[in-house]
Design an enzyme around this catalytic site. Structure first.
Site, PDB file in Angstrom:
ATOM      1  N   PRO A  20       0.788  -1.223   0.000  1.00 27.80           N
ATOM      2  CA  PRO A  20       0.000   0.000   0.000  1.00 27.80           C
ATOM      3  C   PRO A  20       0.831   1.290   0.000  1.00 27.80           C
ATOM      4  O   PRO A  20       1.862   1.372   0.657  1.00 27.80           O
ATOM      5  CB  PRO A  20      -0.816  -0.095   1.295  1.00 27.80           C
ATOM      6  CG  PRO A  20      -0.118  -1.089   2.136  1.00 27.80           C
ATOM      7  CD  PRO A  20       0.536  -2.044   1.180  1.00 27.80           C
ATOM      8  N   ASN A  21       0.322   2.232  -0.773  1.00 26.50           N
ATOM      9  CA  ASN A  21       0.857   3.603  -0.864  1.00 26.50           C
ATOM     10  C   ASN A  21       2.163   3.704  -1.655  1.00 26.50           C
ATOM     11  O   ASN A  21       2.634   4.813  -1.904  1.00 26.50           O
ATOM     12  CB  ASN A  21       1.046   4.232   0.535  1.00 26.50           C
ATOM     13  CG  ASN A  21      -0.257   4.321   1.277  1.00 26.50           C
ATOM     14  OD1 ASN A  21      -1.229   4.871   0.748  1.00 26.50           O
ATOM     15  ND2 ASN A  21      -0.337   3.760   2.472  1.00 26.50           N
TER      16      ASN A  21
ATOM     17  N   ARG B 164       4.436  11.027  -2.160  1.00 24.99           N
ATOM     18  CA  ARG B 164       4.353  10.759  -0.717  1.00 24.99           C
ATOM     19  C   ARG B 164       5.705  11.009  -0.043  1.00 24.99           C
ATOM     20  O   ARG B 164       6.729  10.479  -0.460  1.00 24.99           O
ATOM     21  CB  ARG B 164       3.848   9.335  -0.453  1.00 24.99           C
ATOM     22  CG  ARG B 164       4.880   8.246  -0.531  1.00 24.99           C
ATOM     23  CD  ARG B 164       4.337   6.867  -0.244  1.00 24.99           C
ATOM     24  NE  ARG B 164       4.185   6.572   1.157  1.00 24.99           N
ATOM     25  CZ  ARG B 164       4.422   5.365   1.694  1.00 24.99           C
ATOM     26  NH1 ARG B 164       4.776   4.350   0.934  1.00 24.99           N
ATOM     27  NH2 ARG B 164       4.252   5.164   2.974  1.00 24.99           N
TER      28      ARG B 164
ATOM     29  N   TYR C 285      11.031   8.993   0.901  1.00 27.35           N
ATOM     30  CA  TYR C 285      10.961   7.987  -0.176  1.00 27.35           C
ATOM     31  C   TYR C 285      11.532   8.465  -1.516  1.00 27.35           C
ATOM     32  O   TYR C 285      11.575   7.691  -2.467  1.00 27.35           O
ATOM     33  CB  TYR C 285       9.506   7.531  -0.373  1.00 27.35           C
ATOM     34  CG  TYR C 285       8.941   6.873   0.867  1.00 27.35           C
ATOM     35  CD1 TYR C 285       9.434   5.642   1.298  1.00 27.35           C
ATOM     36  CD2 TYR C 285       7.939   7.481   1.615  1.00 27.35           C
ATOM     37  CE1 TYR C 285       8.945   5.036   2.440  1.00 27.35           C
ATOM     38  CE2 TYR C 285       7.431   6.883   2.767  1.00 27.35           C
ATOM     39  CZ  TYR C 285       7.940   5.661   3.169  1.00 27.35           C
ATOM     40  OH  TYR C 285       7.459   5.065   4.299  1.00 27.35           O
TER      41      TYR C 285
ATOM     42  N   ASN D  65       7.926  -5.830  -1.039  1.00 26.70           N
ATOM     43  CA  ASN D  65       7.922  -4.693  -0.132  1.00 26.70           C
ATOM     44  C   ASN D  65       6.464  -4.568   0.342  1.00 26.70           C
ATOM     45  O   ASN D  65       5.634  -3.973  -0.353  1.00 26.70           O
ATOM     46  CB  ASN D  65       8.367  -3.410  -0.834  1.00 26.70           C
ATOM     47  CG  ASN D  65       8.381  -2.222   0.128  1.00 26.70           C
ATOM     48  OD1 ASN D  65       7.869  -2.314   1.243  1.00 26.70           O
ATOM     49  ND2 ASN D  65       8.961  -1.110  -0.310  1.00 26.70           N
TER      50      ASN D  65
ATOM     51  N   ALA E 289       3.292  -0.782   4.660  1.00 23.10           N
ATOM     52  CA  ALA E 289       2.810  -0.739   6.049  1.00 23.10           C
ATOM     53  C   ALA E 289       2.380  -2.120   6.557  1.00 23.10           C
ATOM     54  O   ALA E 289       2.446  -2.391   7.769  1.00 23.10           O
ATOM     55  CB  ALA E 289       1.651   0.244   6.163  1.00 23.10           C
TER      56      ALA E 289
ATOM     57  N   GLU F 259      12.799  -9.568   1.192  1.00 23.04           N
ATOM     58  CA  GLU F 259      12.090  -8.364   1.647  1.00 23.04           C
ATOM     59  C   GLU F 259      12.882  -7.115   1.261  1.00 23.04           C
ATOM     60  O   GLU F 259      14.108  -7.107   1.388  1.00 23.04           O
ATOM     61  CB  GLU F 259      11.979  -8.451   3.181  1.00 23.04           C
ATOM     62  CG  GLU F 259      11.406  -7.248   3.859  1.00 23.04           C
ATOM     63  CD  GLU F 259      11.509  -7.356   5.388  1.00 23.04           C
ATOM     64  OE1 GLU F 259      12.388  -8.090   5.907  1.00 23.04           O
ATOM     65  OE2 GLU F 259      10.707  -6.684   6.048  1.00 23.04           O
TER      66      GLU F 259
ATOM     67  N   HIS G 153      12.795  -2.696   1.655  1.00 24.76           N
ATOM     68  CA  HIS G 153      12.205  -1.422   2.082  1.00 24.76           C
ATOM     69  C   HIS G 153      13.049  -0.283   1.540  1.00 24.76           C
ATOM     70  O   HIS G 153      14.281  -0.313   1.681  1.00 24.76           O
ATOM     71  CB  HIS G 153      12.130  -1.325   3.610  1.00 24.76           C
ATOM     72  CG  HIS G 153      11.234  -2.365   4.189  1.00 24.76           C
ATOM     73  ND1 HIS G 153       9.870  -2.300   4.057  1.00 24.76           N
ATOM     74  CD2 HIS G 153      11.514  -3.523   4.807  1.00 24.76           C
ATOM     75  CE1 HIS G 153       9.344  -3.376   4.611  1.00 24.76           C
ATOM     76  NE2 HIS G 153      10.311  -4.144   5.066  1.00 24.76           N
TER      77      HIS G 153
ATOM     78  N   ARG H 240      13.473   4.370  12.121  1.00 26.98           N
ATOM     79  CA  ARG H 240      12.210   5.124  12.159  1.00 26.98           C
ATOM     80  C   ARG H 240      11.408   4.761  13.412  1.00 26.98           C
ATOM     81  O   ARG H 240      11.977   4.287  14.392  1.00 26.98           O
ATOM     82  CB  ARG H 240      11.454   4.886  10.832  1.00 26.98           C
ATOM     83  CG  ARG H 240      12.237   5.441   9.621  1.00 26.98           C
ATOM     84  CD  ARG H 240      11.495   5.247   8.317  1.00 26.98           C
ATOM     85  NE  ARG H 240      10.246   6.013   8.301  1.00 26.98           N
ATOM     86  CZ  ARG H 240       9.287   5.834   7.379  1.00 26.98           C
ATOM     87  NH1 ARG H 240       9.464   4.941   6.398  1.00 26.98           N
ATOM     88  NH2 ARG H 240       8.189   6.552   7.431  1.00 26.98           N
TER      89      ARG H 240
HETATM   90  C1  DQA Z   1       8.294   0.994   3.488  1.00 27.09           C
HETATM   91  C2  DQA Z   1       8.454   1.233   4.989  1.00 27.09           C
HETATM   92  C3  DQA Z   1       7.134   1.038   5.714  1.00 27.09           C
HETATM   93  O1  DQA Z   1       7.298   1.233   7.102  1.00 27.09           O
HETATM   94  C4  DQA Z   1       6.104   2.010   5.189  1.00 27.09           C
HETATM   95  O2  DQA Z   1       4.857   1.793   5.814  1.00 27.09           O
HETATM   96  C5  DQA Z   1       5.979   1.994   3.710  1.00 27.09           C
HETATM   97  C6  DQA Z   1       7.181   1.844   2.892  1.00 27.09           C
HETATM   98  C7  DQA Z   1       9.593   1.326   2.723  1.00 27.09           C
HETATM   99  O3  DQA Z   1       9.700   0.886   1.568  1.00 27.09           O
HETATM  100  O4  DQA Z   1      10.462   2.025   3.235  1.00 27.09           O
HETATM  101  O5  DQA Z   1       4.897   2.206   3.168  1.00 27.09           O
HETATM  102  O6  DQA Z   1       8.021  -0.369   3.282  1.00 27.09           O
END
Ligand code: DQA
Length: 148
Positions: A9-10, A17, A22, A73, A76, A97, A99, A106
């Protein structure tokens, strides 16, 4: 060999964002980057993005018997989703995984990764490059398994 790259998501909002966290490149640029990295390694790539936990579970289940490796990835859902962890365990496909941001530096709620518990490796805080590293890792990992 075929790999599935899952973005949660997002991540489709990249560029807009929180650019200080990011970056300013958008999701389209990320997908192009991932496709290029897969092509360089001779992988066939399937890309999937969803803002919905169940859709991500369905995508992981749908990979069974079809996909050799997963780069994920979960965004959240990393920090909340036992369902995604269970799906990765259920299919048993080697998963890595990724990120973009350094979640280790964080908020405290980002310090747990459920999906990471089912992954053979994690790349954290490397931006787009983390996906390329994950793809390179999978290449070696899957080749190693072929030879055993
Ligand atoms: C994320 C890190 C997560 O904590 C966050 O909720 C994201 C992006 C990252 O790629 O840094 O949406 O996965």
């Amino acid at each position: 060999m075929k790999i599935l790259i899952i973005n949660g998501p997002n991540l489709n909002m990249l560029g807009l964002r929180e650019p200080d966290i990011y970056g300013r490149r958008d999701f389209h640029a990320l997908e192009d980057f991932i496709r290029g990295a897969c092509r360089d390694q001779g992988f066939e790539a399937e890309l999937f993005q969803s803002n919905h936990e169940g859709a991500i579970v369905d995508a992981i289940q749908g990979a069974y018997g079809r996909i050799d490796g997963i780069v994920i990835n979960p965004a959240a859902y990393t920090h909340t989703s036992v369902a995604i962890l269970d799906a990765l365990k259920a299919v048993g496909i080697p998963a890595v995984e990724v990120h973009l941001s350094d979640v280790t530096k964080r908020e405290s709620f980002r310090q747990i990764s459920y999906a990471g518990m089912a992954c053979v490796k994690s790349y954290i805080g490397l931006g787009f490059e983390g996906y390329r590293q994950a793809i390179l890792f999978l290449k070696d990992y899957l080749k190693g398994r072929e030879n055993t």
